[in-house]
Design an enzyme around this catalytic site. Structure first.
Site, PDB file in Angstrom:
ATOM      1  N   SER A 156       0.845  -1.114   0.163  1.00  0.00           N
ATOM      2  CA  SER A 156       0.052   0.001   0.078  1.00  0.00           C
ATOM      3  C   SER A 156       0.993   1.161   0.107  1.00  0.00           C
ATOM      4  O   SER A 156       1.837   1.185   0.289  1.00  0.00           O
ATOM      5  CB  SER A 156      -0.936  -0.100   1.167  1.00  0.00           C
ATOM      6  N   TYR A 169      -3.587  -0.766   9.743  1.00  0.00           N
ATOM      7  CA  TYR A 169      -3.412  -0.893   8.346  1.00  0.00           C
ATOM      8  C   TYR A 169      -1.980  -0.431   8.170  1.00  0.00           C
ATOM      9  O   TYR A 169      -1.290  -1.214   7.458  1.00  0.00           O
ATOM     10  CB  TYR A 169      -4.482   0.010   7.718  1.00  0.00           C
TER      11      TYR A 169
END
Length: 264
Positions: A156, A169
């Site tokens: 990410s 996350y």
């Protein structure tokens, strides 16, 4: 002949996801479609049986490959390692080998710092990090015996940056980069390449809250040199490359596909 003809790929989080306008609605289904086009047989996992069944029917009909759908909550991790073992066993029983593993399944939870619940931390870490570890570990054993294989982990922008509302996350995606490098080093002597792909800001249901934020969505778009949010299809050239023979001398890399987001 496609770049992946005759290969078998496991893709987590790959149930059929198509938006009302016909565009692909998820990265996982986009990867499954791209690999099917290139001739790979697929093992797709997910929690939703109907989405897996729909994916199987559509991909087999359109591309003439074989798809094995396996309903599996891979986030069960250490508490239910049998889930991971079952996915791997079914893949071997059906296809006889595993050439590619795509650790795609993931989730995100957003809260203010003082309000972040422990259960959301645990849920995100179990899926984004622990599931990746357990699947990679089991598949690595097979690839070592085969003396070949490709593992691609979906990172990410938060593999590089902070995320002040998405603590687990951000932590998990930083860790994905670390695990990618560690596995790449350990498996290189066995002709197994391990890499990651770091999508930029992509138009999927996971980013819906950001896209609907009238301030943040504009900030993000203006930060991207390409000038627009990405679509899942814009990741697929890199994903095919990372699992083809063209990347046989590439390992331990986290490849950003972000429209230039990290430049600024």
């Amino acid at each position: 002949m496609g770049f992946l003809t005759g290969k078998t790929a496991i893709i987590t989080g790959a149930g059929r996801a198509v938006l009302s306008d016909g565009r692909c609605g998820s990265i996982g289904y986009g990867i499954a479609t791209a690999y099917a086009k290139e001739g790979a047989n697929l093992v797709i996992t997910g929690r939703n049986v109907q989405k897996l069944t729909d994916a199987k029917e559509e991909l087999e009909r359109l591309y003439g490959i074989k798809v094995l759908p396996v309903q599996a909550d891979v986030s069960a991790g250490a508490d239910n390692k049998a889930v991971v073992d079952n996915v791997v066993k079914q893949a071997i029983d059906t296809f006889g080998r595993i050439d590619v593993l795509i650790n795609n399944a993931g989730m995100q939870r957003r809260h203010e710092l003082v309000e972040f619940p422990d259960e959301d931390w645990k849920a995100v870490i179990e899926l984004n990090l622990n599931a990746l570890y357990y699947l990679s570990h089991e598949v690595a054993k097979i690839m070592i015996e085969q003396k070949s294989g490709k593992i691609v982990n979906i990172g990410s922008m938060q593999s590089y940056r902070a995320g002040k509302f998405i603590f687990p996350y951000a932590a998990s995606k930083h860790a994905v980069m670390g695990l990618t490098r560690a596995y790449a080093d350990a498996l290189a002597p066995y002709n197994v390449q391990v890499n990651g792909l770091a999508p930029g800001y992509i138009n999927t249901p996971m980013t819906k809250a950001l896209q609907e934020d009238p301030v943040r969505s504009v900030e993000i778009r203006e930060h991207i040199p390409a000038g627009h949010w990405g679509e899942p299809k814009e990741l697929m050239g890199a994903m095919v490359f990372l699992c083809s023979k063209a990347s046989d001398y590439v390992t331990g890399v986290m490849l950003p596909v972000d429209g230039g987001y990290l430049l600024r």
